[in-house]
Design a protein around this motif. Structure first.
Motif, PDB file in Angstrom:
ATOM      1  N   GLY A 135     -21.600 -12.969  58.443  1.00  0.00           N
ATOM      2  CA  GLY A 135     -20.980 -11.751  57.953  1.00  0.00           C
ATOM      3  C   GLY A 135     -21.515 -10.560  58.717  1.00  0.00           C
ATOM      4  N   ASP A 136     -20.897  -9.406  58.517  1.00  0.00           N
ATOM      5  CA  ASP A 136     -21.409  -8.158  59.094  1.00  0.00           C
ATOM      6  C   ASP A 136     -22.144  -7.429  57.975  1.00  0.00           C
ATOM      7  N   PHE A 137     -23.452  -7.634  57.881  1.00  0.00           N
ATOM      8  CA  PHE A 137     -24.214  -7.172  56.725  1.00  0.00           C
ATOM      9  C   PHE A 137     -24.669  -5.714  56.830  1.00  0.00           C
ATOM     10  N   ASN A 138     -24.622  -5.136  58.040  1.00  0.00           N
ATOM     11  CA  ASN A 138     -25.006  -3.721  58.178  1.00  0.00           C
ATOM     12  C   ASN A 138     -23.875  -2.835  58.664  1.00  0.00           C
ATOM     13  N   GLY A 139     -22.666  -3.382  58.770  1.00  0.00           N
ATOM     14  CA  GLY A 139     -21.496  -2.573  59.077  1.00  0.00           C
ATOM     15  C   GLY A 139     -21.426  -2.041  60.491  1.00  0.00           C
ATOM     16  N   ASP A 140     -22.085  -2.709  61.455  1.00  0.00           N
ATOM     17  CA  ASP A 140     -22.064  -2.228  62.836  1.00  0.00           C
ATOM     18  C   ASP A 140     -21.015  -2.925  63.686  1.00  0.00           C
ATOM     19  N   GLY A 141     -20.181  -3.758  63.077  1.00  0.00           N
ATOM     20  CA  GLY A 141     -19.124  -4.445  63.810  1.00  0.00           C
ATOM     21  C   GLY A 141     -19.584  -5.677  64.548  1.00  0.00           C
ATOM     22  N   LYS A 142     -20.833  -6.117  64.318  1.00  0.00           N
ATOM     23  CA  LYS A 142     -21.373  -7.295  64.973  1.00  0.00           C
ATOM     24  C   LYS A 142     -21.670  -8.357  63.922  1.00  0.00           C
ATOM     25  N   ARG A 143     -21.402  -9.609  64.262  1.00  0.00           N
ATOM     26  CA  ARG A 143     -21.567 -10.692  63.301  1.00  0.00           C
ATOM     27  C   ARG A 143     -23.034 -11.095  63.193  1.00  0.00           C
ATOM     28  N   ASP A 144     -23.477 -11.236  61.935  1.00  0.00           N
ATOM     29  CA  ASP A 144     -24.854 -11.596  61.621  1.00  0.00           C
ATOM     30  C   ASP A 144     -24.882 -12.977  60.957  1.00  0.00           C
ATOM     31  N   LEU A 145     -26.090 -13.480  60.723  1.00  0.00           N
ATOM     32  CA  LEU A 145     -26.281 -14.744  60.027  1.00  0.00           C
ATOM     33  C   LEU A 145     -27.172 -14.549  58.811  1.00  0.00           C
TER      34      LEU A 145
END
Length: 339
Positions: A135-145
């Motif tokens: 998901g993008d957990f910090n809203g920066d447009g980059k996918r996180d785990l």
């Protein structure tokens, strides 16, 4: 022999034709996880199948007219139990993160033509019994785990979900922890409060009678988990807008009680009291889609240990934002079962 998967094609009116077998191209392959995504950007949904016993992940190309052909096969090593697909390097192509090695997760970058190249291994460290999601957990447009490991996630004062923020180039930053109190049975992500950042959704082991929501904070990190009661034996949940009000809802299946639990979202990350919908004994996973093409999300639930799928047509209407859905809202779903 070669193992085949099966699909049922809808007729556009909520009914389904006879199952169609699809040859995965893998001898004796037994899929433990499936995703339906457009991996080659041709506008048609393809299939990805993870086979634990043959230790590989297979991509089946959707050739049109209901036909699928094997297009890529990735060797993923031992203990292949799950995978997620997302664009981790922002090149417009779907990539894969697979749990297939004891040393951690592996990232395979997609080339857009159903080909994949291993880019990184050992993501998340030495993991054993693991649940993970993207998901993008910090809203920066980059996918996180987000990763929960049954052994490595425990510290001196509790359990943790580990967050790895993506750099948009296929790499990940230093881990940060989200404190929880329960060992997990599943882990999902979704933007539950419509703030542009994904939140965490998980269930607990053994009891399986609650769904937990952890909202991401605007300044970074996550808030405290909030629990919502559901039927016992819940092992999975899906997030979708079931009543058409533009807000994500949560739907879970209860193995113990033979029911579906509906939690309607309020758009701020909270959920109304659950509504239960009886189906049959031992319901399994939930698949969502507009099976009768009426613009509303319907449900398909397989029965564990039996060749039976419940198709639940959605006849509900949108619930106004200022109101709480009455218990009778669960009666707006029309149940049908088919072998």
């Amino acid at each position: 022999m070669r193992r085949s998967s099966g699909l049922e094609y809808g007729d556009g009116h909520g009914a389904f034709n006879a199952p169609v077998s699809i040859n995965s191209g893998v001898t004796d392959g037994a899929p433990v996880a499936v995703e339906i995504r457009d991996f080659n950007n041709d506008g048609r949904p393809d299939l990805a199948l993870l086979n634990s016993n043959t230790r590989d992940l297979v991509i089946l190309n959707n050739a049109g007219q209901g036909t699928f052909t094997p297009a890529a096969r990735i060797s993923v090593g031992v203990n292949a139990t799950g995978f997620v697909s997302a664009d981790f390097n922002n090149d417009g192509n779907l990539d894969l993160v697979v749990r297939g090695e004891p040393s951690g997760l592996a990232l395979y970058l997609g080339a857009g033509g159903l080909g994949f190249t291993q880019s990184a291994t050992g993501i998340g460290g030495d993991i054993t019994n693991v649940f993970f999601t993207s998901g993008d957990f910090n809203g920066d447009g980059k996918r996180d785990l987000a990763i929960f490991d049954d052994l490595q996630s425990q510290t001196g004062d509790g359990l943790n979900i580990v967050i790895l923020l993506g750099d948009g180039q296929g790499g990940f930053g230093q881990p940060s922890n989200v404190r929880i109190q329960e060992r997990l049975s599943f882990l999902k992500a979704g933007d539950l409060n419509l703030d542009g950042r994904d939140d965490l959704i998980y269930g607990r082991q053994l009891a399986g009678d609650a769904v937990f929501v952890v909202l991401s904070n605007p300044e970074g990190g996550f808030g405290a988990p909030v629990s919502y009661q559901v039927g016992g034996g819940t092992q999975s949940v899906v997030s979708t807008d079931i009543n058409g009000d533009g807000k994500l809802d949560l739907i879970s299946s209860s193995f113990d009680t033979g029911t579906i639990s509906l939690l309607l979202g309020d758009g701020d990350g909270g959920f109304n009291q659950q509504m239960s919908l009886p189906v049959f004994d031992s319901p399994s996973l939930i698949v969502t889609g507009d099976f009768d093409q009426d613009g509303r999300i319907d449900l398909a639930i397989p029965r564990t240990g039996a060749s039976l799928i419940a198709i639940i047509n959605n006849n509900s209407i949108c619930v106004p934002q200022s109101s709480v859905a009455p218990a009778t809202e669960a009666n707006k779903f029309q149940y049908r079962a088919r072998p």
